[in-house]
Design a protein around this motif. Structure first.
Motif, PDB file in Angstrom:
ATOM      1  N   ASN A 228     -42.636  14.911 -26.181  1.00  0.00           N
ATOM      2  CA  ASN A 228     -41.330  14.228 -26.181  1.00  0.00           C
ATOM      3  C   ASN A 228     -40.163  15.085 -25.724  1.00  0.00           C
ATOM      4  O   ASN A 228     -39.020  14.838 -26.109  1.00  0.00           O
ATOM      5  CB  ASN A 228     -41.030  13.632 -27.567  1.00  0.00           C
ATOM      6  CG  ASN A 228     -42.089  12.649 -27.990  1.00  0.00           C
ATOM      7  OD1 ASN A 228     -42.572  11.866 -27.187  1.00  0.00           O
ATOM      8  ND2 ASN A 228     -42.478  12.702 -29.252  1.00  0.00           N
ATOM      9  N   VAL A 229     -40.432  16.097 -24.909  1.00  0.00           N
ATOM     10  CA  VAL A 229     -39.355  16.915 -24.357  1.00  0.00           C
ATOM     11  C   VAL A 229     -38.858  16.241 -23.082  1.00  0.00           C
ATOM     12  O   VAL A 229     -39.657  15.765 -22.276  1.00  0.00           O
ATOM     13  CB  VAL A 229     -39.855  18.351 -24.051  1.00  0.00           C
ATOM     14  CG1 VAL A 229     -38.815  19.146 -23.273  1.00  0.00           C
ATOM     15  CG2 VAL A 229     -40.217  19.063 -25.343  1.00  0.00           C
TER      16      VAL A 229
ATOM     17  N   LEU B 231     -35.840  24.261 -28.958  1.00  0.00           N
ATOM     18  CA  LEU B 231     -35.305  22.895 -28.864  1.00  0.00           C
ATOM     19  C   LEU B 231     -36.017  21.959 -29.832  1.00  0.00           C
ATOM     20  O   LEU B 231     -35.387  21.123 -30.477  1.00  0.00           O
ATOM     21  CB  LEU B 231     -35.454  22.354 -27.435  1.00  0.00           C
ATOM     22  CG  LEU B 231     -34.585  23.005 -26.369  1.00  0.00           C
ATOM     23  CD1 LEU B 231     -34.983  22.498 -24.987  1.00  0.00           C
ATOM     24  CD2 LEU B 231     -33.106  22.764 -26.623  1.00  0.00           C
ATOM     25  N   LYS B 232     -37.327  22.102 -29.947  1.00  0.00           N
ATOM     26  CA  LYS B 232     -38.102  21.226 -30.823  1.00  0.00           C
ATOM     27  C   LYS B 232     -37.945  21.581 -32.293  1.00  0.00           C
ATOM     28  O   LYS B 232     -38.027  20.716 -33.156  1.00  0.00           O
ATOM     29  CB  LYS B 232     -39.586  21.280 -30.450  1.00  0.00           C
ATOM     30  CG  LYS B 232     -39.959  20.508 -29.218  1.00  0.00           C
ATOM     31  CD  LYS B 232     -39.832  18.999 -29.384  1.00  0.00           C
ATOM     32  CE  LYS B 232     -40.800  18.415 -30.335  1.00  0.00           C
ATOM     33  NZ  LYS B 232     -41.899  17.688 -29.848  1.00  0.00           N
ATOM     34  N   ASN B 233     -37.706  22.856 -32.585  1.00  0.00           N
ATOM     35  CA  ASN B 233     -37.561  23.292 -33.973  1.00  0.00           C
ATOM     36  C   ASN B 233     -36.344  24.205 -34.085  1.00  0.00           C
ATOM     37  O   ASN B 233     -36.473  25.431 -34.050  1.00  0.00           O
ATOM     38  CB  ASN B 233     -38.825  24.020 -34.436  1.00  0.00           C
ATOM     39  CG  ASN B 233     -38.753  24.414 -35.895  1.00  0.00           C
ATOM     40  OD1 ASN B 233     -37.735  24.238 -36.562  1.00  0.00           O
ATOM     41  ND2 ASN B 233     -39.840  24.970 -36.404  1.00  0.00           N
ATOM     42  N   PRO B 234     -35.158  23.623 -34.218  1.00  0.00           N
ATOM     43  CA  PRO B 234     -33.926  24.431 -34.289  1.00  0.00           C
ATOM     44  C   PRO B 234     -33.928  25.437 -35.444  1.00  0.00           C
ATOM     45  O   PRO B 234     -33.198  26.416 -35.408  1.00  0.00           O
ATOM     46  CB  PRO B 234     -32.820  23.388 -34.463  1.00  0.00           C
ATOM     47  CG  PRO B 234     -33.388  22.128 -33.905  1.00  0.00           C
ATOM     48  CD  PRO B 234     -34.865  22.200 -34.207  1.00  0.00           C
TER      49      PRO B 234
ATOM     50  N   GLU C  17     -52.049  19.778 -19.160  1.00  0.00           N
ATOM     51  CA  GLU C  17     -52.562  18.802 -20.122  1.00  0.00           C
ATOM     52  C   GLU C  17     -51.455  18.233 -21.003  1.00  0.00           C
ATOM     53  O   GLU C  17     -51.584  17.124 -21.518  1.00  0.00           O
ATOM     54  CB  GLU C  17     -53.632  19.433 -21.022  1.00  0.00           C
ATOM     55  CG  GLU C  17     -54.896  19.816 -20.309  1.00  0.00           C
ATOM     56  CD  GLU C  17     -55.924  20.442 -21.237  1.00  0.00           C
ATOM     57  OE1 GLU C  17     -55.830  20.243 -22.475  1.00  0.00           O
ATOM     58  OE2 GLU C  17     -56.815  21.137 -20.732  1.00  0.00           O
ATOM     59  N   PHE C  18     -50.370  18.992 -21.217  1.00  0.00           N
ATOM     60  CA  PHE C  18     -49.342  18.516 -22.151  1.00  0.00           C
ATOM     61  C   PHE C  18     -47.925  18.591 -21.600  1.00  0.00           C
ATOM     62  O   PHE C  18     -46.961  18.421 -22.336  1.00  0.00           O
ATOM     63  CB  PHE C  18     -49.442  19.240 -23.497  1.00  0.00           C
ATOM     64  CG  PHE C  18     -49.672  20.720 -23.398  1.00  0.00           C
ATOM     65  CD1 PHE C  18     -48.621  21.595 -23.229  1.00  0.00           C
ATOM     66  CD2 PHE C  18     -50.960  21.236 -23.481  1.00  0.00           C
ATOM     67  CE1 PHE C  18     -48.834  22.952 -23.134  1.00  0.00           C
ATOM     68  CE2 PHE C  18     -51.179  22.598 -23.396  1.00  0.00           C
ATOM     69  CZ  PHE C  18     -50.113  23.452 -23.218  1.00  0.00           C
ATOM     70  N   THR C  19     -47.785  18.843 -20.291  1.00  0.00           N
ATOM     71  CA  THR C  19     -46.477  18.789 -19.631  1.00  0.00           C
ATOM     72  C   THR C  19     -46.642  18.013 -18.327  1.00  0.00           C
ATOM     73  O   THR C  19     -47.760  17.858 -17.843  1.00  0.00           O
ATOM     74  CB  THR C  19     -45.921  20.197 -19.303  1.00  0.00           C
ATOM     75  OG1 THR C  19     -46.653  20.742 -18.202  1.00  0.00           O
ATOM     76  CG2 THR C  19     -45.963  21.135 -20.490  1.00  0.00           C
TER      77      THR C  19
ATOM     78  N   LEU D 297     -36.869  13.282 -26.153  1.00  0.00           N
ATOM     79  CA  LEU D 297     -36.920  11.859 -25.831  1.00  0.00           C
ATOM     80  C   LEU D 297     -37.014  11.059 -27.115  1.00  0.00           C
ATOM     81  O   LEU D 297     -37.859  11.352 -27.976  1.00  0.00           O
ATOM     82  CB  LEU D 297     -38.122  11.577 -24.921  1.00  0.00           C
ATOM     83  CG  LEU D 297     -38.105  12.257 -23.552  1.00  0.00           C
ATOM     84  CD1 LEU D 297     -39.442  12.041 -22.850  1.00  0.00           C
ATOM     85  CD2 LEU D 297     -36.959  11.710 -22.717  1.00  0.00           C
ATOM     86  N   GLN D 298     -36.165  10.082 -27.252  1.00  0.00           N
ATOM     87  CA  GLN D 298     -36.159   9.250 -28.452  1.00  0.00           C
ATOM     88  C   GLN D 298     -37.018   8.012 -28.217  1.00  0.00           C
ATOM     89  O   GLN D 298     -37.027   7.460 -27.107  1.00  0.00           O
ATOM     90  CB  GLN D 298     -34.721   8.831 -28.793  1.00  0.00           C
ATOM     91  CG  GLN D 298     -33.778   9.993 -28.997  1.00  0.00           C
ATOM     92  CD  GLN D 298     -34.221  10.941 -30.105  1.00  0.00           C
ATOM     93  OE1 GLN D 298     -34.704  10.503 -31.135  1.00  0.00           O
ATOM     94  NE2 GLN D 298     -34.079  12.235 -29.860  1.00  0.00           N
ATOM     95  N   PRO D 299     -37.710   7.549 -29.254  1.00  0.00           N
ATOM     96  CA  PRO D 299     -38.530   6.343 -29.102  1.00  0.00           C
ATOM     97  C   PRO D 299     -37.658   5.142 -28.734  1.00  0.00           C
ATOM     98  O   PRO D 299     -36.550   5.008 -29.233  1.00  0.00           O
ATOM     99  CB  PRO D 299     -39.176   6.139 -30.487  1.00  0.00           C
ATOM    100  CG  PRO D 299     -38.878   7.372 -31.262  1.00  0.00           C
ATOM    101  CD  PRO D 299     -37.781   8.105 -30.580  1.00  0.00           C
TER     102      PRO D 299
END
Length: 139
Positions: free
Chosen positions: A107-108, A82-85, A53-55, A136-138
């Motif tokens: 956004n990974v 990675l998302k929260n260093p 559902e989310f990957t 991933l950057q916008p």
């Protein structure tokens, strides 16, 4: 930061009146400033059943890297870090909310994850220069 190991496993019931068998643990071991640390992420096992559902992954193993099967539970602690260093300073993280769990996977850049596992296997570690390289950057 040098990532040394990423692994995950299902907890097993140690006593009949406990609920360990409803949880998984994912661990990432890394070395930073000469100090080796491990982040343990404990989460509800049900999330392994709904990760599609989310990957972008559709089944376990999520990928095979150099003959090594990588399961979803092997990447959970890695993705959280990675998302929260800021989690580098913690030893444990407990996630029981589907919304919180899924937010770590938004956004990974999943295409770069196999390279980490390849480097760990071939070079005994992966040098993480910036966690932002995996987000991933916008546009």
């Amino acid at each position: 930061m040098l990532i040394k190991e990423c692994k995950g496993y299902e907890l097993e019931k140690e006593q009949s009146n406990t609920s360990e068998d409803f949880f998984n643990r994912s661990e990432i071991t890394f070395k930073e400033d000469g100090v080796e640390k491990t982040l343990h992420v404990l989460y509800v096992r049900y999330f392994d059943e709904i990760f599609t559902e989310f990957t972008p992954y559709q089944n376990d193993p999520i990928f095979v890297q150099d003959g090594q099967e990588v399961m979803f539970k092997d990447i959970v602690a890695l993705v959280c870090l990675l998302k929260n260093p800021g989690l580098r300073e913690r030893k444990r993280l407990y996630i029981n909310s589907k919304q919180e769990f899924a937010s770590y996977f938004q956004n990974v850049n999943y295409h770069k994850l196999p390279g980490i596992f390849l480097s760990i296997k071939q070079s005994n570690g992966y040098e993480l220069r910036s966690p932002l390289d995996f987000i991933l950057q916008p546009q």
